[in-house]
Design a protein around this motif. Sequence first.
Motif, PDB file in Angstrom:
ATOM      1  N   TRP A   1       1.001  -1.283  -0.161  1.00 45.18           N
ATOM      2  CA  TRP A   1       0.008  -0.021  -0.095  1.00 45.18           C
ATOM      3  C   TRP A   1       0.961   1.292  -0.053  1.00 45.18           C
ATOM      4  CZ3 TRP A   1      -0.223   3.855   3.408  1.00 45.18           C
ATOM      5  CH2 TRP A   1      -1.198   4.916   3.279  1.00 45.18           C
TER       6      TRP A   1
ATOM      7  N   ARG B   1       2.463   1.725  -3.385  1.00 43.11           N
ATOM      8  CA  ARG B   1       1.218   2.243  -4.593  1.00 43.11           C
ATOM      9  C   ARG B   1       1.140   3.740  -4.308  1.00 43.11           C
ATOM     10  NH1 ARG B   1      -1.399  -2.392  -2.794  1.00 43.11           N
ATOM     11  NH2 ARG B   1      -2.952  -1.323  -1.861  1.00 43.11           N
ATOM     12  N   THR B   2       0.961   4.149  -2.913  1.00 46.82           N
ATOM     13  CA  THR B   2       0.419   5.499  -2.700  1.00 46.82           C
ATOM     14  C   THR B   2       1.585   6.590  -2.516  1.00 46.82           C
ATOM     15  OG1 THR B   2       0.406   4.991  -0.211  1.00 46.82           O
ATOM     16  CG2 THR B   2      -1.765   4.663  -1.730  1.00 46.82           C
TER      17      THR B   2
END
Length: 471
Positions: free
Chosen positions: A264, A267-268
């Motif tokens: 996560w 991805r961010t």
Amino acid sequence: MTECNQPVFEFPGINRRAVVASFTGGAISSDGGGLLLRQTEQATGIIRGFSACFTDHRDPDLIEHTVEDLVAQRVYGLALGYEDLNDHDQLRYDPLLATLVGKADPTGQDRLRGRDRGKALAGKSTLNRLELTPVRANADSRYKKITINRSGVEELFIKVFLAAYSTPPKRIILDLDATDDPIHGNQSGRFFHGYYGNYCYLPLYIFCGEHLLCARLRPSDIDASAGSVKELNRIMTRIRRVWPNVQIIVRGDSGFCREPIMAWCERTGVDYLFGLAKNERLVRELQEAFVQAKAEYEQTKHPARVFRDFTYQTRDSWSRFRRVVGKAEVLAKGENPRFVVTSLSPDDFDARTLYEEMYCGRGDMENRIKEQQLCLFADRTSAATMRANQLRLWFSSVAYTLLVALRQRGLKGTELAQARCDTIRLKLLKIGAMIRVTVRKIWIALADSYPSPSLFQRVCENLRGFPPAPA
């Protein structure tokens, strides 16, 4: 208080003078310094914002204590050291606490019913309506009609954090940790945790420095990292809406070194730094480093550390190779290998700086958790339901947030600028005070034997420099 013949207590005399005591001093409180908490609230609006998260379905014509009164009474009570609702059956007589809450008549003589006169504040039976109201309560419910907006409370902590900065920081570090909250009854969500060796909850905390961003109560039959991605996504989205260019680093121990969290972050565009549990493959990577560390230890007889920077991927659980820093440490008791995994590049932080400064800095978060649990009673989760215990955790969290605001705004530049909450309470809030109410004023005479009047004056001046928080 009820007027009656008060008993006289005799103590050992001094020379020829007898020493006697009785409860006849009048309206005297031990919490005179609580006035600074009220001034902090005026500047920040923390309690007012928390109160706005409640919906009151009671008939306003039939109540004397508003939700904001009840919430303020509970939060100020925790900040001043009163952990239990039962304490408020006596605190309801205290005109100083009533002044902090904002009661127009701190003496309680304007109460409608004769039996309530002299009691300006709510008792335990009224206060527990905040905790024990069912989720779906409404105006047609019989007794408990005060509901809470959970997402509103979660948003409040982020708003207070953002408001604490006059300019956006370049980098922030979000620290994650889970801790045990022992329980001793048959509360909802009760499970035995093998690591801690008792029945407990496993709350999730997220801090940024000393700012609390998340306090989520959870049962203990889950992984320590459970729900972390959801909470991080909520916090990150809100922060980047206001600070779009801030660098965010997520930091935690090996209990949070999980593929979903790291993926996560990648991805961010969020960086991460997590402890990594050792295994045989990782330890083999440190063989040459341990040879060097042992040679250094033999020469100096002092602990020796050598760091190794390499890339690593697990056989099954990781989706990609990642940067790992290993610490080969030799102590008098033997070898002590440690590892961290990170998305931060060697150009940003070399191996030693990454481990000793960036990763080890997370130890301060554990102090913040201890501060909330030991000083502000976050572990007072003895209610029957998870909902009520979550609310108790939030009350403690709001009291902590209020004291952090006092520490940052009022105590800046003083000897208590880094003091723990219980030290602030002891040295600044616990001041004897006599209260006298007249038509136009509430006179509060603080004890002239208080040892730090100059500190009190400076904190007042610091707080006056902040304008009142907008409604």
